[in-house]
Each structure stands twice: as structure tokens, then as C-alpha cells.
Design a protein around this motif. Structure first.
Motif, PDB file in Angstrom:
ATOM      1  N   ASP A   1      35.360  25.372  76.146  1.00 15.82           N
ATOM      2  CA  ASP A   1      35.664  25.423  74.710  1.00 15.82           C
ATOM      3  C   ASP A   1      36.919  26.243  74.421  1.00 15.82           C
ATOM      4  O   ASP A   1      36.964  27.060  73.489  1.00 15.82           O
ATOM      5  CB  ASP A   1      34.471  25.980  73.928  1.00 15.82           C
ATOM      6  CG  ASP A   1      33.249  25.085  74.021  1.00 15.82           C
ATOM      7  OD1 ASP A   1      33.433  23.853  74.088  1.00 15.82           O
ATOM      8  OD2 ASP A   1      32.118  25.604  74.042  1.00 15.82           O
ATOM      9  N   GLY A   2      37.932  26.054  75.253  1.00 10.46           N
ATOM     10  CA  GLY A   2      39.239  26.637  74.977  1.00 10.46           C
ATOM     11  C   GLY A   2      39.507  27.997  75.566  1.00 10.46           C
ATOM     12  O   GLY A   2      40.617  28.515  75.420  1.00 10.46           O
ATOM     13  N   LYS A   3      38.522  28.596  76.232  1.00 13.71           N
ATOM     14  CA  LYS A   3      38.726  29.943  76.776  1.00 13.71           C
ATOM     15  C   LYS A   3      38.351  29.981  78.255  1.00 13.71           C
ATOM     16  O   LYS A   3      37.409  29.318  78.678  1.00 13.71           O
ATOM     17  CB  LYS A   3      37.885  30.957  76.001  1.00 13.71           C
ATOM     18  CG  LYS A   3      38.279  31.088  74.530  1.00 13.71           C
ATOM     19  CD  LYS A   3      37.410  32.122  73.823  1.00 13.71           C
ATOM     20  CE  LYS A   3      37.812  32.256  72.366  1.00 13.71           C
ATOM     21  NZ  LYS A   3      36.970  33.254  71.646  1.00 13.71           N
ATOM     22  N   ILE A   4      39.078  30.781  79.020  1.00 12.44           N
ATOM     23  CA  ILE A   4      38.753  30.943  80.436  1.00 12.44           C
ATOM     24  C   ILE A   4      37.421  31.674  80.552  1.00 12.44           C
ATOM     25  O   ILE A   4      37.255  32.791  80.052  1.00 12.44           O
ATOM     26  CB  ILE A   4      39.859  31.736  81.174  1.00 12.44           C
ATOM     27  CG1 ILE A   4      41.181  30.971  81.149  1.00 12.44           C
ATOM     28  CG2 ILE A   4      39.431  32.002  82.620  1.00 12.44           C
ATOM     29  CD1 ILE A   4      42.340  31.726  81.787  1.00 12.44           C
TER      30      ILE A   4
ATOM     31  N   PRO B   1      46.759  24.666  81.676  1.00 11.72           N
ATOM     32  CA  PRO B   1      46.124  25.461  80.608  1.00 11.72           C
ATOM     33  C   PRO B   1      46.048  24.716  79.278  1.00 11.72           C
ATOM     34  O   PRO B   1      45.026  24.788  78.584  1.00 11.72           O
ATOM     35  CB  PRO B   1      47.035  26.691  80.517  1.00 11.72           C
ATOM     36  CG  PRO B   1      47.615  26.824  81.885  1.00 11.72           C
ATOM     37  CD  PRO B   1      47.839  25.413  82.352  1.00 11.72           C
ATOM     38  N   GLY B   2      47.104  24.002  78.920  1.00 11.25           N
ATOM     39  CA  GLY B   2      47.098  23.293  77.636  1.00 11.25           C
ATOM     40  C   GLY B   2      46.046  22.198  77.598  1.00 11.25           C
ATOM     41  O   GLY B   2      45.294  22.074  76.624  1.00 11.25           O
ATOM     42  N   GLU B   3      45.976  21.385  78.662  1.00  8.62           N
ATOM     43  CA  GLU B   3      44.986  20.310  78.712  1.00  8.62           C
ATOM     44  C   GLU B   3      43.566  20.879  78.809  1.00  8.62           C
ATOM     45  O   GLU B   3      42.637  20.383  78.171  1.00  8.62           O
ATOM     46  CB  GLU B   3      45.263  19.388  79.899  1.00  8.62           C
ATOM     47  CG  GLU B   3      46.525  18.553  79.772  1.00  8.62           C
ATOM     48  CD  GLU B   3      46.400  17.420  78.766  1.00  8.62           C
ATOM     49  OE1 GLU B   3      45.324  17.267  78.147  1.00  8.62           O
ATOM     50  OE2 GLU B   3      47.385  16.690  78.594  1.00  8.62           O
ATOM     51  N   ALA B   4      43.406  21.922  79.611  1.00  3.53           N
ATOM     52  CA  ALA B   4      42.079  22.505  79.803  1.00  3.53           C
ATOM     53  C   ALA B   4      41.539  23.116  78.514  1.00  3.53           C
ATOM     54  O   ALA B   4      40.337  23.049  78.229  1.00  3.53           O
ATOM     55  CB  ALA B   4      42.124  23.556  80.915  1.00  3.53           C
ATOM     56  N   ARG B   5      42.412  23.715  77.731  1.00  7.16           N
ATOM     57  CA  ARG B   5      41.978  24.313  76.458  1.00  7.16           C
ATOM     58  C   ARG B   5      41.502  23.260  75.465  1.00  7.16           C
ATOM     59  O   ARG B   5      40.639  23.527  74.630  1.00  7.16           O
ATOM     60  CB  ARG B   5      43.124  25.132  75.847  1.00  7.16           C
ATOM     61  CG  ARG B   5      43.266  26.532  76.408  1.00  7.16           C
ATOM     62  CD  ARG B   5      44.158  27.388  75.512  1.00  7.16           C
ATOM     63  NE  ARG B   5      45.526  26.882  75.469  1.00  7.16           N
ATOM     64  CZ  ARG B   5      46.495  27.283  76.278  1.00  7.16           C
ATOM     65  NH1 ARG B   5      46.245  28.212  77.203  1.00  7.16           N
ATOM     66  NH2 ARG B   5      47.713  26.791  76.181  1.00  7.16           N
ATOM     67  N   GLU B   6      42.080  22.044  75.533  1.00  4.51           N
ATOM     68  CA  GLU B   6      41.728  20.988  74.578  1.00  4.51           C
ATOM     69  C   GLU B   6      40.410  20.303  74.919  1.00  4.51           C
ATOM     70  O   GLU B   6      39.809  19.647  74.076  1.00  4.51           O
ATOM     71  CB  GLU B   6      42.843  19.937  74.526  1.00  4.51           C
ATOM     72  CG  GLU B   6      44.145  20.422  73.901  1.00  4.51           C
ATOM     73  CD  GLU B   6      43.992  20.738  72.437  1.00  4.51           C
ATOM     74  OE1 GLU B   6      43.185  20.088  71.756  1.00  4.51           O
ATOM     75  OE2 GLU B   6      44.676  21.679  71.961  1.00  4.51           O
TER      76      GLU B   6
ATOM     77  N   ILE C   1      43.175  19.422  86.054  1.00  4.70           N
ATOM     78  CA  ILE C   1      44.626  19.528  86.199  1.00  4.70           C
ATOM     79  C   ILE C   1      44.939  20.476  87.355  1.00  4.70           C
ATOM     80  O   ILE C   1      44.414  21.593  87.408  1.00  4.70           O
ATOM     81  CB  ILE C   1      45.291  20.036  84.909  1.00  4.70           C
ATOM     82  CG1 ILE C   1      44.744  19.279  83.680  1.00  4.70           C
ATOM     83  CG2 ILE C   1      46.811  19.908  85.013  1.00  4.70           C
ATOM     84  CD1 ILE C   1      45.042  17.796  83.661  1.00  4.70           C
ATOM     85  N   GLY C   2      45.814  20.037  88.253  1.00  3.40           N
ATOM     86  CA  GLY C   2      45.991  20.760  89.509  1.00  3.40           C
ATOM     87  C   GLY C   2      46.891  21.964  89.511  1.00  3.40           C
ATOM     88  O   GLY C   2      46.946  22.690  90.504  1.00  3.40           O
ATOM     89  N   CYS C   3      47.636  22.221  88.434  1.00  2.00           N
ATOM     90  CA  CYS C   3      48.568  23.345  88.470  1.00  2.00           C
ATOM     91  C   CYS C   3      48.615  24.047  87.119  1.00  2.00           C
ATOM     92  O   CYS C   3      47.931  23.664  86.170  1.00  2.00           O
ATOM     93  CB  CYS C   3      49.966  22.869  88.880  1.00  2.00           C
ATOM     94  SG  CYS C   3      50.871  22.043  87.552  1.00  2.00           S
TER      95      CYS C   3
END
Length: 376
Positions: free
Chosen positions: A332-335, A311-316, A304-306
């Protein structure tokens, strides 16, 4: 991301096409068909192997002549355990020869291979070799009397044709068959399968025939097959495209993955990109798809580019990136990491491969016999 809907699949009998179970709750298999000259053994073997590498469970090969049946034997010997379906029309001897040559299934129209004696010989041969038959009904080749009766191909005509062929096999006490009802028109095809699904319990082979080129054919097939699969109808699928058979396999898998019916390889969640993007999403996704194409292990990867939806998509996802300065990479949901644009694709590929390798190692460890120490 987990599925929010569980598809209840139609209950059907089970047959086996070589090592692949079809029907009876077995995973929905993905098929394709070679478009080489079958007598060109080397070219056909190469195409079969490419399709299998892309994820094909079953491959169909046309056997229009006895020379092609002879080539089929060589092809089968070279591809080994890959289930091969011999596509037979008109000449029943080709069906007999293909079965003798090692075919794992015969695709025929009992009505177009001759009189009852010829059909009887093909059925007896299939029974002798323990292989199933696929009845293939196509709107483009309906019997003349059905064309006259209905005026044009429609769902009732396709179903009536299929039931005629079903009756022929049942008259010979042969139950190991599957049926396809294909047309290039989506609703005609869907209505035909819906009707037949209520009338027989044999597995159904789904397809939208002559769907078109890669883009338009993929769309038509996804809509038509998706409508049926979402209703629980269908036990094996073939996406028919005027394109490389490998593309048929890829689209077939994408359909099943989208419906959460099967999992294989990387499931890419990617934004369409806009002026908010911090990196070239389209380029990054294309590079990642090419680099990760060899992986079979399922894994969700979000690109996701922005920072709006990122953050929501990346966490899932198992691994995800949200555009930023620098970009944030979630595991796995964490940076867990930060990456600048010039290194982003390399970092993501490395993390994906590391995570999959860890999963496979853990699985192998879990499946290994207990050591004496562990057993105490």
C-alpha cells in the motif's frame, strides 16, 4: 493503478444466457468453446470445468448430430449451472434437441438450417424454453449471392448477411438474440461491428475468428477486440485460438483487465528486465503467475528488478517489489519488508495471500448481520 479513461459502452438490449446477463450494461462476459468430441462426455465435461476454473462465464459446445445432442444433456447435467451454448449448423433438429437437453442459448445461422418452417420451429422451441439465440455470421461462410455481389468478404457483406438473419428472427417476433460478425482480418471485422452497432440494439458477441496460434492469435484478438471495446462496442467476447480453450479464457480476461472493463485475479505489473536487475525478473514472474493462478480476487502486484522504475511502480500497486540489496517490498505504497533473492518469491506469495485473505475476511464482516451490540 487507477484508470485514466472511462469507456462509455454502447447501450444495448439485455438477454440472459443461463445465469449470465449479456448486454444492457451487464459486465462483458468471457466465452470459449470446447474442442473435444461432444459425444465424449467425460472429456467435454473436464474441458468445460477447466475453462470455468480459468474464468469462463459461458462455454459453447458443438452439436453437429443428434447423438451429440444426447451427449449434451449428460454434459449439462454434470456441469450444473454453467451456461452452455449449443452450436448448431444445417440440421435444425439438432437445435430442437439441444434446447430440450437444457441448452442456455442456441448459436445458429437462420439462413443455413433450412426453410422458413424449420426456422419457425427452432424459434418456437427457443421461445418455449426461454433461451436466446446467437446469430453467427462468418466471413468464411457467406451466402453465395453475397460473395458474388461483393466479390470478396467485406464489412458490408457481413452486415448485409447479419441483417438478413435478424429479419428472419424479427419476422417471427423473436427479439432475444445477439449477433456476431467474425473474420480473420482485423479491420474487416472492426468495420463490420462498427456499422452493425449503429443499426440494431441487440447485444454484440465479439471475436476475431481463426485468429491463429496462441501468440499471434492473442495479438490479433487483442488489437481487434481492443479497438471495439475501447469504443464501447461489445457485450461478450470469445478469443479464438488454435490452443487450449483455457488459454482463450486467460487472454479474454487479460484484454478486459487491460481496458479496466473487468477485474479478476492478479494483475501483474512487471518490467521486461535488463542488466540493472537485482533478481531474475522473468523467472520470478513465471513462478508467481503459476503459484497465484488459483486466486480470483483482484490485486495489483508489481515486480520490478531495479531501483530506477521500481519504487514508483511498487508504490502504485497493492504489493510491489523494487530490486535492491536486499529487495524492497512495498505494501500500500510504503516499504514494509526486505527480502533477499532466494526468498523473494516465497515472501511475495505469502504477502499476496495474506492481503487477499484479510480483504475477504473484512468483506465478510461488513456483509454479516449486525450483532445486538453493534446495532445499539
Amino acid at each position: 493503478m487507477s484508470s485514466h479513461h472511462q469507456i462509455q459502452r454502447r447501450i444495448s438490449r439485455q438477454i440472459r444466457v443461463g445465469r449470465v446477463a449479456v448486454g444492457g450494461g451487464a459486465p462483458i462476459s468471457v466465452q470459449t468453446m470446447t474442442n473435444t468430441n461432444t459425444e465424449d462426455v467425460a472429456a467435454t465435461v473436464a474441458q468445460v470445468q477447466a475453462a470455468v476454473k480459468a474464468g469462463a462465464d459461458i462455454v459453447r459446445i458443438s452439436v453437429p448430430t443428434l447423438a451429440a445432442a444426447k451427449a449434451f444433456r449428460e454434459i449439462k447435467q454434470q456441469v450444473g449451472a454453467v451456461p452452455l451454448v449449443a452450436d448448431i449448423h444445417f440440421n435444425y433438429r439438432c437445435g430442437l434437441a439441444a434446447a430440450e437437453a437444457g441448452a442456455d442459448c442456441l448459436r445458429i445461422n437462420p439462413g443455413n438450417i433450412g426453410n422458413d418452417q424449420k426456422v419457425s420451429e427452432v424459434v418456437a422451441c427457443a421461445r418455449h424454453h426461454g433461451i436466446p439465440i446467437r446469430i453467427g455470421v462468418n466471413a468464411g461462410s457467406l451466402e453465395a449471392d453475397l460473395q458474388e455481389k461483393y466479390g470478396e468478404p467485406n464489412a458490408d457483406a457481413l452486415v448485409e448477411s447479419a441483417l438478413r438473419h435478424v429479419e428472419i428472427l424479427k419476422r417471427h417476433n423473436f427479439e432475444d438474440f445477439k449477433v456476431s460478425l467474425k473474420a480473420s482480418e482485423i479491420f474487416l471485422t472492426v468495420f463490420a461491428y462498427q456499422k452493425l452497432a449503429r443499426l440494431i440494439d441487440q447485444p454484440l458477441h465479439l471475436g476475431i475468428t481463426e485468429a491463429g496460434g496462441l501468440r499471434s492469435g492473442a495479438v490479433k484478438s487483442s488489437i481487434g477486440l481492443g479497438m471495439l471495446l475501447a469504443e464501447g462496442i461489445g457485450d461478450t467476447i470469445r478469443v479464438s485460438l488454435a490452443a487450449d480453450p483455457v488459454e482463450e479464457v486467460k487472454v479474454g480476461w487479460d484484454i478486459l483487465k487491460s481496458l479496466h472493463l473487468r477485474s479478476r485475479g492478479i494483475n501483474m505489473v512487471a518490467c521486461p528486465s535488463c542488466s540493472r536487475q537485482n533478481f531474475d525478473v522473468i523467472k520470478a514472474v513465471a513462478e508467481l503467475e503459476a503459484r497465484l493462478e488459483d486466486l480470483d480476487e483482484p490485486l495489483d502486484l508489481a515486480v520490478i528488478g531495479c531501483v530506477v522504475n521500481g519504487p514508483g511502480e511498487a508504490r502504485e500497486a497493492a504489493i510491489g517489489v523494487a530490486g535492491g540489496y536486499p529487495n524492497s517490498i512495498y505494501i500500500d505504497g510504503k516499504i514494509q519488508h526486505k527480502a533477499h533473492n532466494h526468498e523473494l518469491v516465497d515472501v511475495l506469495e505469502k504477502l499476496v495471500r495474506e492481503k487477499i485473505a484479510l480483504r475477504l475476511a473484512q468483506r465478510a464482516s461488513d456483509d454479516s448481520p449486525l450483532t445486538p451490540h453493534a446495532s445499539r
